[in-house]
Design a protein around this motif. Structure first.
Motif, PDB file in Angstrom:
ATOM      1  N   MET A 193       0.833  -1.187   0.000  1.00 13.51           N
ATOM      2  CA  MET A 193       0.000   0.000   0.000  1.00 13.51           C
ATOM      3  C   MET A 193       0.873   1.245   0.000  1.00 13.51           C
ATOM      4  O   MET A 193       1.937   1.252   0.584  1.00 13.51           O
ATOM      5  CB  MET A 193      -0.889   0.021   1.240  1.00 13.51           C
ATOM      6  N   ILE A 194       0.380   2.268  -0.658  1.00 14.82           N
ATOM      7  CA  ILE A 194       1.086   3.543  -0.691  1.00 14.82           C
ATOM      8  C   ILE A 194       0.199   4.618  -0.066  1.00 14.82           C
ATOM      9  O   ILE A 194      -1.003   4.431   0.094  1.00 14.82           O
ATOM     10  CB  ILE A 194       1.474   3.935  -2.134  1.00 14.82           C
ATOM     11  N   ARG A 195       0.799   5.731   0.271  1.00  9.03           N
ATOM     12  CA  ARG A 195       0.032   6.836   0.848  1.00  9.03           C
ATOM     13  C   ARG A 195      -0.578   7.650  -0.287  1.00  9.03           C
ATOM     14  O   ARG A 195       0.116   8.120  -1.174  1.00  9.03           O
ATOM     15  CB  ARG A 195       0.906   7.725   1.717  1.00  9.03           C
ATOM     16  N   HIS A 196      -1.896   7.772  -0.244  1.00 12.96           N
ATOM     17  CA  HIS A 196      -2.627   8.599  -1.200  1.00 12.96           C
ATOM     18  C   HIS A 196      -3.147   9.835  -0.480  1.00 12.96           C
ATOM     19  O   HIS A 196      -3.615   9.755   0.649  1.00 12.96           O
ATOM     20  CB  HIS A 196      -3.835   7.845  -1.778  1.00 12.96           C
ATOM     21  N   THR A 197      -3.060  10.971  -1.142  1.00 15.14           N
ATOM     22  CA  THR A 197      -3.676  12.198  -0.659  1.00 15.14           C
ATOM     23  C   THR A 197      -4.705  12.606  -1.697  1.00 15.14           C
ATOM     24  O   THR A 197      -4.422  12.581  -2.896  1.00 15.14           O
ATOM     25  CB  THR A 197      -2.632  13.317  -0.485  1.00 15.14           C
ATOM     26  N   TRP A 198      -5.897  12.965  -1.237  1.00 20.08           N
ATOM     27  CA  TRP A 198      -6.955  13.366  -2.162  1.00 20.08           C
ATOM     28  C   TRP A 198      -7.771  14.496  -1.566  1.00 20.08           C
ATOM     29  O   TRP A 198      -7.739  14.741  -0.369  1.00 20.08           O
ATOM     30  CB  TRP A 198      -7.839  12.176  -2.526  1.00 20.08           C
ATOM     31  N   THR A 199      -8.465  15.173  -2.424  1.00 18.04           N
ATOM     32  CA  THR A 199      -9.324  16.282  -2.028  1.00 18.04           C
ATOM     33  C   THR A 199     -10.746  15.964  -2.467  1.00 18.04           C
ATOM     34  O   THR A 199     -10.964  15.561  -3.603  1.00 18.04           O
ATOM     35  CB  THR A 199      -8.844  17.599  -2.684  1.00 18.04           C
ATOM     36  N   GLU A 200     -11.680  16.166  -1.553  1.00 18.32           N
ATOM     37  CA  GLU A 200     -13.082  15.948  -1.867  1.00 18.32           C
ATOM     38  C   GLU A 200     -13.772  17.299  -2.041  1.00 18.32           C
ATOM     39  O   GLU A 200     -13.431  18.270  -1.373  1.00 18.32           O
ATOM     40  CB  GLU A 200     -13.765  15.154  -0.753  1.00 18.32           C
ATOM     41  N   TYR A 201     -14.745  17.346  -2.946  1.00 15.71           N
ATOM     42  CA  TYR A 201     -15.508  18.572  -3.176  1.00 15.71           C
ATOM     43  C   TYR A 201     -16.961  18.246  -3.447  1.00 15.71           C
ATOM     44  O   TYR A 201     -17.305  17.129  -3.835  1.00 15.71           O
ATOM     45  CB  TYR A 201     -14.901  19.389  -4.327  1.00 15.71           C
ATOM     46  N   ASN A 202     -17.817  19.236  -3.222  1.00 17.18           N
ATOM     47  CA  ASN A 202     -19.236  19.093  -3.508  1.00 17.18           C
ATOM     48  C   ASN A 202     -19.397  19.150  -5.019  1.00 17.18           C
ATOM     49  O   ASN A 202     -19.063  20.153  -5.650  1.00 17.18           O
ATOM     50  CB  ASN A 202     -20.013  20.216  -2.823  1.00 17.18           C
ATOM     51  N   ALA A 203     -19.912  18.080  -5.605  1.00 12.66           N
ATOM     52  CA  ALA A 203     -20.008  17.982  -7.068  1.00 12.66           C
ATOM     53  C   ALA A 203     -21.067  18.916  -7.655  1.00 12.66           C
ATOM     54  O   ALA A 203     -21.092  19.119  -8.869  1.00 12.66           O
ATOM     55  CB  ALA A 203     -20.295  16.546  -7.469  1.00 12.66           C
ATOM     56  N   LEU A 204     -21.919  19.503  -6.821  1.00 15.61           N
ATOM     57  CA  LEU A 204     -22.925  20.443  -7.320  1.00 15.61           C
ATOM     58  C   LEU A 204     -22.454  21.890  -7.264  1.00 15.61           C
ATOM     59  O   LEU A 204     -22.739  22.679  -8.148  1.00 15.61           O
ATOM     60  CB  LEU A 204     -24.232  20.287  -6.527  1.00 15.61           C
ATOM     61  N   SER A 205     -21.700  22.244  -6.209  1.00 18.38           N
ATOM     62  CA  SER A 205     -21.278  23.635  -6.026  1.00 18.38           C
ATOM     63  C   SER A 205     -19.802  23.877  -6.336  1.00 18.38           C
ATOM     64  O   SER A 205     -19.398  25.009  -6.559  1.00 18.38           O
ATOM     65  CB  SER A 205     -21.548  24.083  -4.587  1.00 18.38           C
ATOM     66  N   GLY A 206     -18.981  22.844  -6.278  1.00 14.17           N
ATOM     67  CA  GLY A 206     -17.546  23.003  -6.488  1.00 14.17           C
ATOM     68  C   GLY A 206     -16.786  23.396  -5.237  1.00 14.17           C
ATOM     69  O   GLY A 206     -15.580  23.611  -5.274  1.00 14.17           O
ATOM     70  N   VAL A 207     -17.476  23.474  -4.105  1.00 13.99           N
ATOM     71  CA  VAL A 207     -16.818  23.845  -2.852  1.00 13.99           C
ATOM     72  C   VAL A 207     -15.981  22.670  -2.357  1.00 13.99           C
ATOM     73  O   VAL A 207     -16.472  21.549  -2.240  1.00 13.99           O
ATOM     74  CB  VAL A 207     -17.857  24.234  -1.784  1.00 13.99           C
ATOM     75  N   ILE A 208     -14.720  22.947  -2.086  1.00 14.36           N
ATOM     76  CA  ILE A 208     -13.827  21.926  -1.553  1.00 14.36           C
ATOM     77  C   ILE A 208     -14.183  21.704  -0.086  1.00 14.36           C
ATOM     78  O   ILE A 208     -14.255  22.658   0.690  1.00 14.36           O
ATOM     79  CB  ILE A 208     -12.353  22.326  -1.742  1.00 14.36           C
ATOM     80  N   THR A 209     -14.431  20.459   0.273  1.00 13.19           N
ATOM     81  CA  THR A 209     -14.888  20.157   1.621  1.00 13.19           C
ATOM     82  C   THR A 209     -13.795  19.613   2.528  1.00 13.19           C
ATOM     83  O   THR A 209     -13.817  19.860   3.722  1.00 13.19           O
ATOM     84  CB  THR A 209     -16.066  19.153   1.582  1.00 13.19           C
ATOM     85  N   ARG A 210     -12.845  18.867   1.964  1.00 10.75           N
ATOM     86  CA  ARG A 210     -11.754  18.369   2.806  1.00 10.75           C
ATOM     87  C   ARG A 210     -10.652  17.754   1.954  1.00 10.75           C
ATOM     88  O   ARG A 210     -10.862  17.334   0.823  1.00 10.75           O
ATOM     89  CB  ARG A 210     -12.240  17.371   3.833  1.00 10.75           C
ATOM     90  N   THR A 211      -9.466  17.703   2.576  1.00 11.20           N
ATOM     91  CA  THR A 211      -8.325  16.994   2.001  1.00 11.20           C
ATOM     92  C   THR A 211      -7.939  15.922   2.998  1.00 11.20           C
ATOM     93  O   THR A 211      -7.900  16.170   4.204  1.00 11.20           O
ATOM     94  CB  THR A 211      -7.152  17.966   1.744  1.00 11.20           C
ATOM     95  N   LYS A 212      -7.663  14.748   2.493  1.00  9.58           N
ATOM     96  CA  LYS A 212      -7.375  13.626   3.373  1.00  9.58           C
ATOM     97  C   LYS A 212      -6.199  12.826   2.823  1.00  9.58           C
ATOM     98  O   LYS A 212      -5.962  12.808   1.621  1.00  9.58           O
ATOM     99  CB  LYS A 212      -8.611  12.734   3.489  1.00  9.58           C
TER     100      LYS A 212
END
Length: 136
Positions: free
Chosen positions: A1-20
């Motif tokens: 396994m490797i470390r993945h970093t990703w960003t989630e956003y609201n698909a309707l508004s485009g507002v970024i909600t979190r990075t994990k």
């Protein structure tokens, strides 16, 4: 396994909600209302009006940080804002005297009291900005 970093956003508004970030074999699976971007995304929003979705930098309002007006209820400060901007006006850093969402019209502000007002502008596609308006 490797470390993945990703960003989630609201698909309707485009507002970024979190990075994990997490150890996993692949990016997580999300629902239709959540978009996912590979990597960390900051000071940006996702333009969901185009396909594929595009990351864009947050815009700036372009206002000065400080304004003075005459406290005569005639002299006015006029600010142009696009629709959907939340404006909060605070008097003397204590009393919220207005909180509204713009409709695309100019906002005009006057005062007959000598006081200091803080305007706070919020919109998901803009950097948050505070300006001070002193009525003298």
């Amino acid at each position: 396994m490797i470390r993945h970093t990703w960003t989630e956003y609201n698909a309707l508004s485009g507002v970024i909600t979190r990075t994990k970030s997490d150890r996993r074999d692949a990016l997580p699976t999300v629902s239709d209302t959540i978009g996912i971007l590979d990597g960390a995304v900051i000071n940006s929003y996702v333009d969901v009006t185009v396909t594929p979705h595009v990351v864009r930098p947050l815009k700036e309002y372009g206002f000065n940080d400080y304004y003075e007006i005459t406290a005569d209820d005639i002299d006015e400060l006029t600010l142009s804002l696009e629709a959907g901007v939340t404006v909060t006006i605070v008097e003397d850093q204590i009393n919220v005297i207005a909180n509204f969402v713009t409709d695309g019209s100019d906002i005009e502000f006057t005062s007959d009291d000598e006081s200091m007002f803080t305007f706070i502008f919020s919109h998901p596609h803009y950097k948050k900005q505070k300006i001070m308006v002193r009525a003298i």
